[in-house]
Motif scaffolding. Structure first.
Motif, PDB file in Angstrom:
ATOM      1  N   VAL A 380       0.811  -1.202   0.013  1.00  0.00           N
ATOM      2  CA  VAL A 380      -0.264   0.067  -0.066  1.00  0.00           C
ATOM      3  C   VAL A 380       0.966   1.301   0.047  1.00  0.00           C
ATOM      4  N   PRO A 381       0.367   2.249  -0.385  1.00  0.00           N
ATOM      5  CA  PRO A 381       1.064   3.598  -0.391  1.00  0.00           C
ATOM      6  C   PRO A 381       1.455   4.041   0.976  1.00  0.00           C
ATOM      7  N   LYS A 382       2.386   4.731   1.388  1.00  0.00           N
ATOM      8  CA  LYS A 382       2.823   4.887   2.915  1.00  0.00           C
ATOM      9  C   LYS A 382       1.713   5.743   3.608  1.00  0.00           C
ATOM     10  N   GLU A 383       0.909   6.627   2.870  1.00  0.00           N
ATOM     11  CA  GLU A 383      -0.159   7.172   3.274  1.00  0.00           C
ATOM     12  C   GLU A 383      -1.264   6.485   4.304  1.00  0.00           C
ATOM     13  N   ARG A 384      -1.357   5.051   3.389  1.00  0.00           N
ATOM     14  CA  ARG A 384      -2.189   4.218   4.222  1.00  0.00           C
ATOM     15  C   ARG A 384      -1.668   3.201   5.048  1.00  0.00           C
ATOM     16  N   ALA A 385      -0.346   3.457   5.423  1.00  0.00           N
ATOM     17  CA  ALA A 385       0.346   2.318   6.112  1.00  0.00           C
ATOM     18  C   ALA A 385      -0.373   1.931   7.312  1.00  0.00           C
ATOM     19  N   GLY A 386      -0.781   3.145   8.436  1.00  0.00           N
ATOM     20  CA  GLY A 386      -1.545   2.378   9.472  1.00  0.00           C
ATOM     21  C   GLY A 386      -2.982   1.350   9.073  1.00  0.00           C
ATOM     22  N   ALA A 387      -3.566   1.618   8.293  1.00  0.00           N
ATOM     23  CA  ALA A 387      -4.668   1.000   7.837  1.00  0.00           C
ATOM     24  C   ALA A 387      -3.877  -0.527   7.394  1.00  0.00           C
ATOM     25  N   ALA A 388      -2.903  -0.582   6.951  1.00  0.00           N
ATOM     26  CA  ALA A 388      -2.204  -1.950   6.375  1.00  0.00           C
ATOM     27  C   ALA A 388      -1.482  -2.662   7.562  1.00  0.00           C
ATOM     28  N   ALA A 389      -0.892  -1.818   8.506  1.00  0.00           N
ATOM     29  CA  ALA A 389      -0.251  -2.423   9.776  1.00  0.00           C
ATOM     30  C   ALA A 389      -1.509  -3.010  10.673  1.00  0.00           C
ATOM     31  N   ALA A 390      -2.656  -2.293  10.513  1.00  0.00           N
ATOM     32  CA  ALA A 390      -3.903  -2.763  11.301  1.00  0.00           C
ATOM     33  C   ALA A 390      -4.205  -3.995  10.876  1.00  0.00           C
ATOM     34  N   ILE A 391      -4.196  -4.395   9.245  1.00  0.00           N
ATOM     35  CA  ILE A 391      -4.702  -5.587   8.924  1.00  0.00           C
ATOM     36  C   ILE A 391      -3.883  -6.658   9.329  1.00  0.00           C
ATOM     37  N   SER A 392      -2.406  -6.251   9.244  1.00  0.00           N
ATOM     38  CA  SER A 392      -1.180  -7.347   9.792  1.00  0.00           C
ATOM     39  C   SER A 392      -1.544  -7.819  11.292  1.00  0.00           C
ATOM     40  N   GLU A 393      -1.863  -6.753  12.007  1.00  0.00           N
ATOM     41  CA  GLU A 393      -2.041  -6.964  13.440  1.00  0.00           C
ATOM     42  C   GLU A 393      -3.116  -7.760  13.773  1.00  0.00           C
ATOM     43  N   THR A 394      -4.255  -7.480  12.878  1.00  0.00           N
ATOM     44  CA  THR A 394      -5.486  -8.093  13.169  1.00  0.00           C
ATOM     45  C   THR A 394      -5.149  -9.632  12.843  1.00  0.00           C
ATOM     46  N   ALA A 395      -4.751  -9.733  11.826  1.00  0.00           N
ATOM     47  CA  ALA A 395      -4.527 -11.388  11.391  1.00  0.00           C
ATOM     48  C   ALA A 395      -3.621 -12.032  12.339  1.00  0.00           C
ATOM     49  N   PHE A 396      -2.724 -11.236  12.995  1.00  0.00           N
ATOM     50  CA  PHE A 396      -2.077 -11.952  14.246  1.00  0.00           C
ATOM     51  C   PHE A 396      -3.002 -12.165  15.168  1.00  0.00           C
ATOM     52  N   GLU A 397      -3.949 -11.352  15.627  1.00  0.00           N
ATOM     53  CA  GLU A 397      -4.723 -11.688  16.725  1.00  0.00           C
ATOM     54  C   GLU A 397      -5.852 -12.990  16.659  1.00  0.00           C
ATOM     55  N   LEU A 398      -6.116 -12.836  15.316  1.00  0.00           N
ATOM     56  CA  LEU A 398      -7.111 -13.748  14.936  1.00  0.00           C
ATOM     57  C   LEU A 398      -6.213 -15.266  14.635  1.00  0.00           C
ATOM     58  N   GLY A 399      -5.115 -15.203  14.049  1.00  0.00           N
ATOM     59  CA  GLY A 399      -4.568 -16.256  14.127  1.00  0.00           C
ATOM     60  C   GLY A 399      -4.313 -17.221  15.132  1.00  0.00           C
TER      61      GLY A 399
END
Length: 506
Positions: A380-399
Motif C-alpha cells: 500500500v502507499p505509505k499514506e495508508r500504512a496505518g490501515a495496512a499495519a492494522a490488517i497485519s496485526e488483526t491477522a496476528f490476533e485472529l491467528g
C-alpha cells in the motif's frame, strides 16, 4: 536523518517488545491474583481475555485513525493511556474494576501496535532498509513473547501480582519522552472522513469472532458461542460489502485480490497459529510432564524467542538473495520441521533434546513474520500504512485465537481419547481428570498414593500422545502453507519500489 530513522526504529521496537511481553505476562500472575480477588471461573476468563478482545476489535479503527490524525500523535496518546491503564490494573481493588482496566489496556494497545509499524513504513523510505527494519521489529515481537513468562516469574518471586503491570510504566515513559524528541509526524494528506458504521461493524465483527474462537475451546461451539461465531462472520461480511462501496474505506478489501497481499496476510495468520500451538504445547509439557516451575518453563522458551529475533534480522538479507516467496516458504518449512521433531517427544524427552527444534522453529517464524509484514506494508502507499499495519496485526490476533481454538481442541480431544484411567477415582473428580493434564495433576494431589501415582502416570502418557498428534497436525498445516507461499508470493519483487505502488493504486 539517520538519527531520526534509527531512533524511530528503537522507539517502535521498545513499544512492540512491551506489548508482546504484556500478551503473556498475565498467565503467571493469575494464581496469586485469584487468591487476592477471588474471581469466579467466568470472571477469570474475562480477566485473561478482555485485553485481547479490545485489542483485536479496535486495531483496524486505530490504524485508520493514525493515518488521519498522525501516527506520532496517536502513539504518544497510546503510551500515556497504556501507562495509566497499567497503573489502574495493578491497583484494581476488585474483579470488576480489574476487567475494566484490562479493557482499557487493550484500547491503548490498539493505538500503539499499528502506529509502530506504520511509523517504520514512513521513516524508512529505502525499500531494502525498510525490509531490514521490519525484520528487526518482528524479531522484537518474538523476543517479547518469550520474555513475558520470564519477566512475570522474576517479579512474582519478589512482589505481588500487580507488579507485572507496573513494569509497563517506566518503559512507556521512555517511549513517550523518546517519541516527543525523535519521532517525525506523518499522516495521510487526503484522509477523508472515518465512516462510523464501518467502525461499528469492524469492532463488533472481530470481537465476536475472537470471543467465539477463545470461548469455544472451553464451552464448545454451541449456544451463545455459535451465535457469536455466525453473527461475527455475517457482520464482517457486511463490513467487507460496505468497504467496496465507500470512496474512503477503513480497509481496501480490493487489496485481497492481489496474490502478494492476500498471501502475506494468510501466511501471517497461520504462522502465529503455529506459534501459539508451540507455546500451548511446550509450556504444559515442561511444567506438567517434566515438573518444572513456571519461571523455569519461561526461561526455557527464551532460546526460541531469541532465535525468532535472529531470523527476523536475517530475513532482509535472504530476501535480496532468494526472493520473498522462497524466504517465507523456507521459514514455514523450518517451522514444520520443528513440529515434526516435537511429534517424537515422549516421557523420556529432555529439554536439551527439544532445544534444536525450538531454535529451528524460532528462526523459521522470524523469517516468515519479517517478510510477510514487510510485504503487507509495501503493498500500500505509505499514506495508508496505518490501515495496512492494522490488517497485519488483526491477522496476528485472529491467528492466535484460531490456534488456541483449533489446536487446543485437537490436544484436548486426543488427550481424552488416549486416557486410560485406573479405578478408585471419585465420581465428582472424574470430569477434572478427563478435562486436562492440569486438572488430573491437581486431583491426584488429593488422592491416596496408591491411586494418585497411576492417575498421574496415565494422564501424562495421554498428554504426550496428544502432543504428538497435535504437533503432527501443525506440521502438516505448515507444510501445506509453505507450498502455498511459494505460489502466492512468486513474482513479488525482492525490492518493492514506491512507483510500483503508485501504479497499483492509481
Amino acid at each position: 536523518m539517520k538519527t531520526v530513522k534509527w531512533g524511530s526504529l528503537a522507539i517502535a521496537c521498545l513499544a512492540q517488545l512491551l506489548l508482546a511481553i504484556d500478551l503473556t505476562v498475565l498467565h503467571l500472575a493469575l494464581p496469586s491474583l485469584v487468591t487476592d480477588l477471588a474471581p469466579t471461573a467466568t470472571q477469570q476468563l474475562w480477566i485473561g481475555d478482555m485485553y485481547g478482545f479490545a485489542l483485536a476489535g479496535l486495531l483496524i479503527t486505530m490504524g485508520n485513525l493514525g493515518d488521519r490524525i498522525g501516527r506520532k500523535k496517536l502513539l504518544l496518546i497510546g503510551a500515556v493511556a497504556f501507562g495509566a491503564a497499567s497503573a489502574l490494573t495493578a491497583y484494581a481493588p476488585n474483579t470488576e474494576l480489574l476487567i475494566a482496566a484490562r479493557a482499557l489496556l487493550g484500547v491503548a494497545g490498539a493505538t500503539i501496535m499499528p502506529s509502530t509499524l506504520s511509523i517504520i513504513r514512513n521513516v524508512f523510505t529505502d525499500p531494502a532498509e525498510r525490509t531490514m527494519a521490519v525484520g528487526i521489529w518482528s524479531g522484537m515481537g518474538a523476543a517479547g513473547f518469550a520474555l513475558g513468562p520470564i519477566v512475570g516469574g522474576l517479579l512474582l518471586n519478589h512482589f505481588w501480582w500487580g507488579s507485572v503491570f507496573l513494569v509497563n510504566l517506566p518503559v512507556m515513559a521512555l517511549v513517550l519522552v523518546g517519541g516527543i524528541l525523535v519521532l517525525p509526524e506523518s499522516r495521510n494528506p487526503n484522509p477523508g472522513r472515518i465512516d462510523a458504521l464501518s467502525v461499528l461493524l469492524s469492532v463488533a465483527g472481530v470481537m465476536a469472532v475472537v470471543y467465539a474462537l477463545k470461548t469455544g475451546v472451553i464451552d464448545g461451539f454451541a449456544g451463545t458461542v455459535a451465535v457469536a461465531a455466525v453473527g461475527g462472520m455475517v457482520v464482517l461480511a457486511l463490513f467487507a460489502w460496505r468497504q467496496v462501496r465507500l470512496a474512503e474505506p477503513l480497509v481496501d478489501v480490493r487489496l485481497f485480490r492481489h496474490r502478494a497481499f492476500s498471501g502475506a496476510v494468510g501466511a501471517n495468520l497461520f504462522a502465529i497459529f503455529g506459534m501459539i500451538s508451540l507455546s500451548l504445547i511446550i509450556a504444559q509439557f515442561l511444567q506438567l510432564v517434566l515438573g518444572w516451575t513456571p519461571l523455569q518453563a519461561g526461561l526455557a522458551s527464551l532460546p526460541g524467542g531469541m532465535a525468532g529475533m535472529v531470523g527476523g534480522v536475517l530475513a532482509g538479507r535472504l530476501v535480496s538473495w532468494w526472493g520473498r516467496n522462497a524466504v517465507v516458504a523456507l521459514g514455514l518449512l523450518l517451522s514444520a520441521v520443528s513440529f515434526l521433531a516435537y511429534s517424537r517427544a515422549d516421557l523420556g524427552t529432555t529439554f536439551l533434546s527439544l532445544l534444536p527444534a525450538m531454535l529451528v522453529g524460532g528462526i523459521g517464524i522470524g523469517f516468515t513474520f519479517a517478510v510477510t509484514n514487510d510485504t503487507i506494508l509495501a503493498s500500500v502507499p505509505k499514506e495508508r500504512a496505518g490501515a495496512a499495519a492494522a490488517i497485519s496485526e488483526t491477522a496476528f490476533e485472529l491467528g492466535g485465537s484460531l490456534g488456541i481454538a483449533v489446536l487446543g481442541s485437537i490436544l484436548s480431544g486426543a488427550y481424552r481419547d488416549n486416557l486410560r484411567l485406573p479405578a478408585g477415582i471419585p465420581a465428582q473428580e472424574l470430569p477434572y481428570v478427563t478435562d486436562s493434564l492440569g486438572g488430573a495433576v491437581t486431583v491426584a494431589a488429593s488422592l491416596p498414593p496408591e491411586v494418585a501415582g497411576p492417575v498421574t502416570a496415565a494422564a501424562r502418557t495421554a498428554f504426550v500422545e496428544a502432543l504428538q498428534v497435535t504437533a503432527l497436525a501443525t506440521a502438516g498445516m505448515l507444510l501445506v502453507l509453505s507450498a502455498l507461499a511459494l505460489y502466492t508470493l512468486r513474482g513479488v519483487p525482492k525490492v518493492i519500489p514506491e512507483d510500483v505502488l503508485a501504479q497499483a493504486h492509481s
